[in-house]
Motif scaffolding. Structure first.
Motif: not given
Ligand SMILES: Cc1cc2nc3c(=O)[nH]c(=O)nc-3n(C[C@H](O)[C@H](O)[C@H](O)COP(=O)(O)OP(=O)(O)OC[C@H]3O[C@@H](n4cnc5c(N)ncnc54)[C@H](O)[C@@H]3O)c2cc1C
Length: 510
Positions: A190-191, A443-456
């Motif tokens: 993980x991150x 949840x923090x991992x998901x926030x990191x992902x959203x900050x960089x790649x909001x459309x996944x």
């Protein structure tokens, strides 16, 4: 170039791990501009991109049903600067190519993945790759000075050490991270929020992000001098507890490598000593006397616990001692075709003091599930590789593999370990991360992902699990495997058996 030809898609359906997933298409960018265009198109059409290097990654981060972005050929620039002791390497440049170019200047990239002949700079950064020498020199993260990346917004930029990330941590987040990240010496699960919490450095967040936050097009490596003198030993032990105590002692002597071969692997090598486990230790020092001296210290300090000792005082002697490790791979490759080596529990890492308990637990779980295993790894980091070798003609082998995965996950949790020390999470381990870190870190991992790649659009399902996550599905083995042309399946199998991951995948389709 975007290819939808069925044979080409088939050639990219497998990586080194357990999966076979047919991609929708394959893109082979030849420049940064190509990557930018590709990402912008993917964002517009909400298509998933799967960045990929040599395809040697184990946990399925290099396969998927979107568009594979093959970065293994188009980014081959390599410039070594001996004055700043650094190298700029395109994403396609392998570890071996970096080292071959650095060697004439007496320099090297110290972490030494066994897959260095084919692992690309992009792939090594994306997985935070490591190797035997990581015990002294860290994983590749330590050696990354800057990254050129294309983000999910389709913008090309260079991220240099010291730059702030698109994501920030609150004081409460930091406290949470400090309490939830396990105390292992290595971690590619993980991150890397623990490292990021200390440095606030974007490079630390991007390294190990497995193609889920950005596509790497170039890596600026920091290089180190090649130490002039080397010596080492092979040390055999009668039991796991004695071996674990020896590891704690040997680590205090600052080895440059401390590798483990368990009897489950040694049985494949007729030349190997008959011991319960063998440690191979290497010391790099500035003088020959210092290198020889520390080998003497090691042997004297362990004289009451070893049952087999061989020493080597130079590089040639050490290579001879370590040949036992190399001899295991061809032996495993000669297994009958029905017995497959499957990478499902292949990368667990535990605190050093728990090493013996982990190996004992692995052997017990394998016995319980009726699956032979071959165990080896990086003892000095508490990091253990396992080849699970099920007979795939046996009824219930798939359930047994799933059971082994579950048992070893429980074991790692009990021992304070992590599921990946260097290979990454991929698709295989995405669904178990929450058990290791808890819902709040996840949840923090998901926030990191959203900050960089909001459309996944970048490697969805990797690190952050897909809603239908299932670790032992879409296998390359068995009756349910996705149908691909027989000749391509045979070639992919040959690539796997001979570790020929450097083979351009387009060649497999022709
Ligand atoms: C025989 C063998 C031995 C191995 N030994 C080691 C070892 O000693 N140490 C070790 O750490 N690993 C080892 N591995 C695993 C593997 O070689 C490493 O994980 C390696 O770093 C993967 O590089 P790759 O170019 O093959 O990447 P791939 O397998 O193609 O990709 C791996 C991951 O990185 C991402 N990725 C790849 N390129 C990029 C890019 N340019 N930008 C963004 N994301 C990208 C992918 O999306 C994927 O998630 C071994 C594998 C094999 C088959």
């Amino acid at each position: 170039m975007l290819v939808t030809d069925a044979r080409v898609r088939a050639a990219y359906a497998e990586g080194a791990g357990i999966y076979r997933i047919l991609p929708a298409a394959v893109a082979i960018p030849e420049s940064q501009d190509d990557v930018v265009t590709l990402v912008r198109q993917a964002a517009e059409s909400h298509v998933a991109l799967i960045p990929r290097g040599a395809g040697s990654g184990m946990p399925g981060g290099n396969v998927g049903n979107g568009v594979i972005v093959d970065l293994s050929t188009g980014f081959s620039d390599l410039v070594v600067d001996p004055h700043s002791r650094s190298a700029r390497a395109g994403a396609s440049v392998t570890w071996a190519e970096v080292n071959d170019a650095a060697k004439p200047y007496g320099l090297r990239l110290p972490p030494d993945p066994s897959s260095g002949a084919f692992a690309t700079s992009g792939g090594m950064v994306a997985t935070n790759a490591a190797g035997p020498r990581t015990v002294r020199y860290g994983s590749v993260r330590t050696w990354v000075e800057a990254l050129e990346v294309v983000g999910a917004d389709g913008v090309l930029r260079t991220v240099t050490r010291g730059e702030k990330a698109k994501f920030d941590l609150s004081a409460a987040d930091r406290k949470l991270i400090a309490s939830r990240f396990p105390g292992t010496r290595k971690n590619s699960s993980g991150y890397a929020l623990d490292r990021f919490a200390q440095t606030g450095d974007e490079v630390d967040l991007l390294v190990g992000s497995e193609g889920t936050l950005a596509i790497v097009t170039e890596v600026h490596w920091r290089l180190d001098s090649i130490p002039p003198h080397i010596a080492g030993a092979a040390l055999g032990f009668a039991d796991l507890q004695t071996m674990t105590e020896a590891v704690l002692y040997l680590v205090s002597l600052k080895p440059s490598a401390l590798e483990l071969l368990d009897e489950s692997l040694l049985q494949f090598v007729p030349e190997a000593p008959r011991v319960a486990c063998l440690l191979l230790v290497e010391f790099e020092r500035e003088t020959g006397a210092a290198a020889r001296g520390v080998v003497g210290d090691a042997v004297r300090g362990l004289k009451h616990s070893v049952i087999h000792v061989q020493t080597a005082v130079n590089r040639a002697g050490l290579e001879q001692l370590w040949s036992v490790r190399r001899l295991a791979s061809p032996a495993l490759a000669r297994l009958p075709p029905t017995q497959r080596s499957l990478q499902v529990i292949e990368d667990g890492c535990v605190p050093l003091a728990a090493l013996g308990a982990y190996i004992a637990g692995l052997r017990a779980a394998a016995d319980r599930r009726g699956i032979p295993v071959a165990i080896f790894g990086h003892a000095g980091d508490g990091h253990v590789h396992v080849n699970a070798l099920p007979d795939t003609t046996r009824d219930g082998w798939r359930e047994a593999i799933h059971g082994l995965f579950d048992d070893v996950t429980d074991l790692l949790l009990r021992l304070g370990g992590v599921p990946s020390g260097e290979h990454g999470v991929g698709r295989l381990r995405a669904g178990i991360l929450e058990r290791f870190y808890g819902a709040d870190v996840m949840q923090l991992f998901r926030e990191v992902k959203r900050a960089y790649d909001p459309l996944s659009i970048l490697n969805p399902g990797v690190i952050i699990p897909a809603t239908d996550w299932s670790p032992v599905a879409a296998l390359k083995v068995g009756a349910g495997a996705a149908a691909i042309p027989e000749d391509i399946a045979t070639r992919l199998r040959e690539v796997e058996r001979s570790a020929a991951w450097a083979t351009p995948k387009l060649e497999l389709a022709h």
